[in-house]
Design a protein around this motif. Structure first.
Motif, PDB file in Angstrom:
ATOM      1  N   HIS A   2      33.552  -2.732  33.337  1.00  0.00           N
ATOM      2  CA  HIS A   2      34.557  -3.134  32.376  1.00  0.00           C
ATOM      3  C   HIS A   2      33.959  -3.905  31.223  1.00  0.00           C
ATOM      4  O   HIS A   2      33.078  -4.701  31.402  1.00  0.00           O
ATOM      5  N   MET A   5      34.058  -8.443  26.275  1.00  0.00           N
ATOM      6  CA  MET A   5      35.175  -8.654  25.370  1.00  0.00           C
ATOM      7  C   MET A   5      34.644  -9.041  24.008  1.00  0.00           C
ATOM      8  O   MET A   5      33.948 -10.020  23.861  1.00  0.00           O
ATOM      9  N   PHE A   6      34.960  -8.203  23.057  1.00  0.00           N
ATOM     10  CA  PHE A   6      34.504  -8.485  21.696  1.00  0.00           C
ATOM     11  C   PHE A   6      35.577  -9.223  20.935  1.00  0.00           C
ATOM     12  O   PHE A   6      36.737  -8.884  20.982  1.00  0.00           O
ATOM     13  N   LYS A 270      44.086  -0.050  34.257  1.00  0.00           N
ATOM     14  CA  LYS A 270      43.923  -0.787  32.990  1.00  0.00           C
ATOM     15  C   LYS A 270      43.218   0.115  31.998  1.00  0.00           C
ATOM     16  O   LYS A 270      41.992   0.245  32.022  1.00  0.00           O
ATOM     17  N   ALA A 271      43.988   0.749  31.144  1.00  0.00           N
ATOM     18  CA  ALA A 271      43.373   1.646  30.170  1.00  0.00           C
ATOM     19  C   ALA A 271      42.578   0.837  29.161  1.00  0.00           C
ATOM     20  O   ALA A 271      43.031  -0.201  28.679  1.00  0.00           O
ATOM     21  N   ALA A 272      41.381   1.303  28.863  1.00  0.00           N
ATOM     22  CA  ALA A 272      40.562   0.660  27.839  1.00  0.00           C
ATOM     23  C   ALA A 272      40.261   1.607  26.686  1.00  0.00           C
ATOM     24  O   ALA A 272      39.890   1.161  25.600  1.00  0.00           O
ATOM     25  N   GLN A 321      53.090   6.624  28.074  1.00  0.00           N
ATOM     26  CA  GLN A 321      53.793   6.946  26.838  1.00  0.00           C
ATOM     27  C   GLN A 321      53.121   6.224  25.685  1.00  0.00           C
ATOM     28  O   GLN A 321      52.594   5.124  25.846  1.00  0.00           O
ATOM     29  N   HIS A 322      53.184   6.830  24.509  1.00  0.00           N
ATOM     30  CA  HIS A 322      52.617   6.198  23.314  1.00  0.00           C
ATOM     31  C   HIS A 322      53.559   6.399  22.144  1.00  0.00           C
ATOM     32  O   HIS A 322      53.923   7.526  21.830  1.00  0.00           O
ATOM     33  N   ASN A 504      51.950   1.087  19.947  1.00  0.00           N
ATOM     34  CA  ASN A 504      51.566   0.055  20.910  1.00  0.00           C
ATOM     35  C   ASN A 504      50.197  -0.376  20.403  1.00  0.00           C
ATOM     36  O   ASN A 504      49.163   0.173  20.791  1.00  0.00           O
ATOM     37  N   GLU A 505      50.218  -1.377  19.522  1.00  0.00           N
ATOM     38  CA  GLU A 505      49.037  -1.679  18.726  1.00  0.00           C
ATOM     39  C   GLU A 505      47.801  -1.964  19.565  1.00  0.00           C
ATOM     40  O   GLU A 505      46.679  -1.802  19.095  1.00  0.00           O
ATOM     41  N   ARG A 506      48.016  -2.372  20.767  1.00  0.00           N
ATOM     42  CA  ARG A 506      46.874  -2.603  21.652  1.00  0.00           C
ATOM     43  C   ARG A 506      46.047  -1.326  21.775  1.00  0.00           C
ATOM     44  O   ARG A 506      44.857  -1.373  22.058  1.00  0.00           O
ATOM     45  N   ILE A 508      45.214   0.833  19.492  1.00  0.00           N
ATOM     46  CA  ILE A 508      44.311   1.205  18.405  1.00  0.00           C
ATOM     47  C   ILE A 508      43.048   0.365  18.502  1.00  0.00           C
ATOM     48  O   ILE A 508      42.518  -0.138  17.518  1.00  0.00           O
ATOM     49  N   THR A 509      42.594   0.253  19.755  1.00  0.00           N
ATOM     50  CA  THR A 509      41.351  -0.450  20.032  1.00  0.00           C
ATOM     51  C   THR A 509      40.498   0.440  20.920  1.00  0.00           C
ATOM     52  O   THR A 509      41.025   1.310  21.624  1.00  0.00           O
ATOM     53  N   ASP A 511      38.133  -0.219  23.878  1.00  0.00           N
ATOM     54  CA  ASP A 511      37.617  -1.216  24.820  1.00  0.00           C
ATOM     55  C   ASP A 511      37.506  -2.596  24.170  1.00  0.00           C
ATOM     56  O   ASP A 511      36.433  -3.184  24.075  1.00  0.00           O
ATOM     57  N   ASN A 512      38.647  -3.094  23.730  1.00  0.00           N
ATOM     58  CA  ASN A 512      38.780  -4.432  23.136  1.00  0.00           C
ATOM     59  C   ASN A 512      38.259  -4.552  21.720  1.00  0.00           C
ATOM     60  O   ASN A 512      38.288  -5.640  21.156  1.00  0.00           O
TER      61      ASN A 512
END
Lengths: 535, 536
Positions: A2, A5-6, A270-272, A321-322, A504-506, A508-509, A511-512
């Motif tokens: 995993h 974290m950037f 936990k999708a990354a 879902q997205h 789901n703005e998370r 558009i990353t 892996d962090n």
């Protein structure tokens, strides 16, 4: 494992590396795939790449031998190496009414056990292989054959019917496009309304503007309202890398069991990684069949001209879902799962699908929608024409067609090479700026801020106006500080960029790391800019 | 013009480029202009003209007469100023939570009272100093307070360099902006409401984020859902421009078609939206001003025909741009539906048949805060997007039981004064026998929400700022007990309490999330995304 974290502050460093991959030639899209109606596919293991440098172990469908052909023929560099996986799997393109045969050979590691394919929406007959729960399966090293009539046109998905919680996560999914029974011709009942340009035209080498026609068909369905000028396919999926690492570690276990010998913890999930067509931003905006992504051939890089009808083929793969949000305008939903949404009125073939600015994707559901951008109602001239200016220098005519746009149906007709082709004439020569610096309209409502107080984006053309001519007049013959825009050249393209992304703005990353994930920039390009979707 | 296949692509080390203008051409012109007068390079400023080409000056009665009586600002020019910065809010378990947020820098009196902060230019353009040059009492650190009455733009002072001098022309005193704007963040962000036909000038003023001196964070303003949007004013920094600390950017838009939209910052959205830079925006339909007694369908047909090529009955393009299909039962030649305009009646959309009519309205925004993310965001640490998990579930920035509090919520600042942090109530009061329009929008960044109505059914009339109607004019509205929304979606729901037998005065119904674990305020296991619907 995993990710580290950037900090979002570190995005600049990572994005700098990622963005060099944008420095390629025209990298637009279309919907490339392979034709049948017989297909020989494999399921195999491979690795896919992420913009953070990760190389993720994955499974996917691929070709087993050369396919019948590639479509559309105008897309160059098409390939489907025999035996190699790709993510998503090859896009299968057939005609309505075809009898489709798909023979799947299981080249996954023995430890994966059996695999299979489901074709939701169709009556499938399966032969050979071994019995399974949802359908017949291919044991390790063996094949199974599926056969069905492609009775329903539109956009469909296919994916593994075996141990889906693992196999779909690993990448065993793809798209099936069924072209309506029109042989590239236009739908029944279509007529061009008086005083308007032809908006439904048969597939041919070029469109009336002289630019290449990259479409698979003239319309998504046999309905006069389903015509389109441009099309894109977007498959949404995600990955939890911890699952892929476990599968990678257990891939060499010797195994003779049809259910495989892997013991993999799927939950907590936990999708990354969040992908469009198997790639995260900015990789999704590189070309189709790009050599740096051998197992991820498809991209997501929509472009269109003002007024063009763009067909969006949207598929929810994976398990989440997205909320896919399209900036710039609404999407008119045409169909769900290949079923046109039509009016309740008896005998009517009018559309009934809602207008959506966010087209939620759901695993297992496919959507077809149409989109169009015209600047209608903006109240200022996006080409910065100067009232009382010099024709050919800082203004040009805008003769409205029957719907108010400057097109080939105007009188006199607009040349397709006009800077302002498809201009909304009611806003012609309406200035934006109160006191323009450059040779664009003045007397408008706003004063633009001093450029010292702004930061320019990578897709900013350099001015609020559309097209290189208007941008040149507005800000002069100088590149944006300090080195010019990367991906929307002021001198040749100068399009309007709109972000199309998961809201789901998370997501558009990568892996962090922001930016990444489910993000594309859609460009509305002036007609003078040739949209080349050849690769 | 030929497409050049190989544009030289140079890359100097970062997607984010600093903005030193080394444009020789431009500097020449700038120098010339500065000699002339208006200082272009001032950073903070507002823009709110009293007239435009579309909306010229009017006479005392608000009419454009074309005579010398036209000396008053046109009321269809609307303006608002918001700060981009940070602040604190109070959650329902008492936690003070840090946020990045927009705050009000105009219309403060209305905002404190839970109303939109958008003002016509005559109200917006008020000097912050009196005739003697003393700053008004209202413009002070910690504004607004409970007795607030000022609705003008913060910072506006007479411009010493104008011609003639001392005009109110957008020139601001930065000290006043900073006194009010620093740490004045609201959740949701200041409410924006305009009418079809209005021009909106929305100034975003970046006051900096005081708790994060390590960030030179820019902000933008995205008008979410606007049809035929302008890329320059779309607020996506990658596609256009973003505003630096210490500067203002005025967004300009002619109001789009009526509907329930939303707005938010688009800088690093996974961070800025989770941290709270989210707000609501709606556009009222022109049908609200149809003359009493006029048939709504007739009015709609006429409005449709302002689109060239439209027959007024059916849309002439697949997206129905600036058009609405005439209701299926309407008279095709006159447009009449038999539904006439009545005084004071409000509609959500130009429906022509009254299907979206209502008496009271409540904009309600769904959102969530992850307290760990906010703590990390306050303390200069890297945030994990993969692990983001909301623990506070918000309706207009509040969770139950705070959702039932009338009036604004405030949060104590470090000097002990209360700042209004959450001005919008989420309590729904419906007068007996009336209808309430709930304008739902959602800007959550990780998950979907299903909101259910217990006892009073939901009538869904519109979705994503568009009336539910097919292209033949048949309404596709429906009744349901719940709506499901994700970030970036909106829905218009009417709660119909006209049946006073079923819904008598004094009844209380509930609106609550079916994600039952979201009926909590972090560790408190009852609360969360729930509010009351009270029949008065």
């Amino acid at each position: 494992m995993h990710a580290m974290m950037f900090s979002v502050r570190q995005l600049l460093r990572v994005a700098a590396v990622a963005a060099t991959s944008l420095c390629l030639q025209a990298v637009d899209a279309a919907v490339p795939g392979i034709t049948g109606p017989s297909f020989n596919l494999v399921a195999a293991a491979g690795r896919i790449s992420q913009p953070d440098g990760a190389s993720v172990y994955a499974w996917g469908y691929g070709c087993n031998g050369a396919p019948t052909s590639f479509a559309p023929t105008a897309v160059q560099g098409a390939n489907c190496p025999s035996g190699a996986m790709q993510l998503p799997g090859p896009t299968l393109i057939v005609n309505q009414g075809d009898t489709v045969t798909v023979t799947l050979t299981n080249n996954l590691p023995a430890a994966a056990g059996n695999t299979s394919i489901l074709f939701p929406g169709f009556q499938v007959t399966a032969t050979n292989g071994a019995p399974g729960v949802l359908t017949r399966e291919a044991p390790h090293g063996y094949s199974v054959t599926y056969s069905f009539v492609a009775s329903t046109p539109g956009t469909h998905s296919y994916y593994s019917g075996t141990r889906g919680d693992l196999q779909i996560e690993m990448g065993l999914y793809g798209a099936l496009i069924v072209l309506p029974k029109l042989n590239g011709g236009i739908p029944t009942g279509y007529t061009t309304p008086a005083g308007l340009p032809v908006t439904c035209r048969a597939v041919s080498a070029t469109s009336p503007s002289g630019q290449t026609d990259f479409r698979l068909a003239a319309a998504a369905y046999d309905n006069p309202a389903a015509c389109y000028d441009r099309e894109y396919l977007f498959q949404f999926s995600e990955m939890d890398p911890r699952i892929h690492v476990q599968a990678d570690q257990q891939s060499n276990l010797s195994c003779a069991s049809p259910t495989g010998c892997m013991t993999i913890a799927i939950e907590p999930y936990k999708a990354a990684y969040f992908m469009i067509n198997g790639r995260s931003m900015p990789d999704d905006m590189d070309s189709h069949y790009a050599v740096q992504y051998p197992n991820q051939p498809y991209n997501g890089n929509p472009h269109m001209h003002p007024g063009e009808i763009t067909l969006l083929r949207i598929i929810g793969q994976g398990r989440m879902q997205h909320p896919f949000h399209e900036h710039g305008n609404h999407v008119r939903l045409l169909a769900r799962d290949g079923n046109l949404l039509l009016s309740q009125t008896q005998g009517s073939n009018s559309l009934a699908g809602p207008l959506l600015f966010t087209t939620t994707t759901t695993p297992g559901i496919t959507l077809d929608g149409v989109y169009q951008w015209t600047a209608k109602g903006l109240n200022w001239d996006v080409y910065g024409h100067v009232k009382g200016g010099t024709p050919g220098v800082d203004t040009e005519p805008c003769y409205p067609d029957a719907n108010g746009y400057y097109t080939t149906a105007s009188n006199p007709p607009a040349p397709p090479t006009a800077h302002n082709y498809y201009e909304w004439c009611l806003d012609h020569e309406k200035p934006l700026e109160a006191h323009a610096f450059g040779d664009v309209g003045s007397g408008g409502p706003v004063t633009l801020p001093d450029p010292n107080v702004l930061q320019n984006g990578a897709w900013y053309s350099g001015s609020p106006y559309l097209g290189p001519d208007a941008t040149q007049r507005a800000v002069g013959n100088t590149p944006l500080p300090p080195t010019g825009t990367i991906a929307n050249s002021p001198k040749s393209e100068a399009g309007f960029a709109f972000m199309w992304h998961s809201h789901n703005e998370r997501e558009i990353t990568t892996d962090n790391i922001f930016p990444g994930g489910m993000l594309m920039m859609m460009l509305v390009d002036p007609w003078v800019y040739v949209i080349d979707e050849s690769n | 013009m030929e497409h050049r296949a190989s544009e030289i692509c140079r890359f100097d080390g970062g997607l984010a480029m600093s903005s030193f203008a080394r444009l020789g051409f431009k500097f020449l012109v700038v120098a010339g202009l500065m000699a002339g007068g208006a200082a272009q390079a001032q950073n903070f400023r507002t823009q709110c003209p009293t007239s435009t080409t579309l909306h010229p000056l009017v006479n005392l009665n608000g009419v454009v007469t074309g005579t010398s009586a036209d000396i008053y600002p046109n009321p269809h020019i609307k303006c608002q100023q918001v700060s981009g910065g940070d602040g604190y809010a109070t959650m329902a378990d008492g936690t003070q939570i840090y946020m990045f947020s927009f705050g009000p820098l105009s219309g403060l009196a209305d905002i404190v009272n839970g109303k939109p902060g958008t003002q016509p230019s005559a109200v917006f353009n008020q000097s912050n100093v009196d005739a003697s040059g003393n700053v008004l009492d209202a413009i002070k650190v910690g504004a607004p307070d409970a007795s607030y009455a000022f609705n003008g733009a913060i910072g506006l002072v007479p411009d010493p360099t104008s011609t003639p001098p001392n005009l109110i022309d957008g020139h601001v005193d930065p000290r006043l902006i900073m006194d009010v704007g620093v740490m004045n963040g609201n959740i949701p962000a200041p409410l924006i409401a305009i009418d079809e036909g209005d021009e909106l000038f929305l100034t975003l003023t970046n006051v900096g984020m005081i708790m994060r001196p390590d960030l030179f964070e820019r902000h933008t303003l995205h008008f979410h859902g606007y049809p035929n949007a302008s890329s320059f004013y779309d607020g996506v920094p990658d596609a256009s421009v973003a505003i630096n600390i210490g500067a203002s950017f005025t967004y300009y838009y002619l109001a789009p078609e009526a509907g329930t939209y939303m707005w938010h910052c688009h800088i690093s959205p996974p961070e800025h939206l989770q941290m709270g830079m989210v707000g609501q925006l709606y556009v009222r339909p022109r049908q609200n001003s149809v003359a009493s007694g006029t048939d709504l369908g007739v009015a709609l047909k006429a409005a449709n025909q302002s689109s060239p090529g439209s027959n007024g009955v059916k849309c002439n393009d697949v997206l129905c741009a600036l058009q609405m299909p005439l209701p299926a039962g309407a008279n095709p030649s006159t447009g009449a539906t038999g539904k006439v305009a009545v005084p004071g009646r409000m509609y959500a959309y130009n429906d022509g048949d009254g299907v979206s009519g209502y008496d009271v309205e409540y904009p309600i925004q769904l959102h969530g805060f992850d307290p760990n993310f906010h703590f990390v965001g306050m303390t200069f640490n890297p945030e994990s997007f993969v692990d983001t998990k909301d623990k506070f579930f918000l309706m207009n920035g509040r969770s139950y039981p705070d959702t039932t509090v009338s009036g604004p919520l405030n949060t104590q600042a470090s000097d002990g004064t209360p700042h209004f942090s959450q001005p919008l109530p989420s309590l729904i009061n419906i007068p007996a026998g009336k209808k309430a329009l709930l304008r739902f929008s959602d800007l959550n960044v990780t998950e979907y929400h299903t909101l259910a109505s217990l006892g009073i059914p939901m009538h869904v009339v519109a979705y994503n700022a568009r009336l539910l109607r097919d292209m033949d004019g048949n309404n596709t509205d429906y009744y349901t007990n719940s709506v499901t929304l994700a970030g970036g979606e909106s829905v218009d729901v009417i709660l119909d309490a006209t049946d006073t037998t079923k819904y008598p005065a004094g009844s209380i119904f509930y609106l609550y999330t079916q994600q039952l674990d979201h009926l909590s305020n972090d560790a408190e296991n009852f609360g969360g995304m729930m509010t009351e619907v009270r029949i008065n």
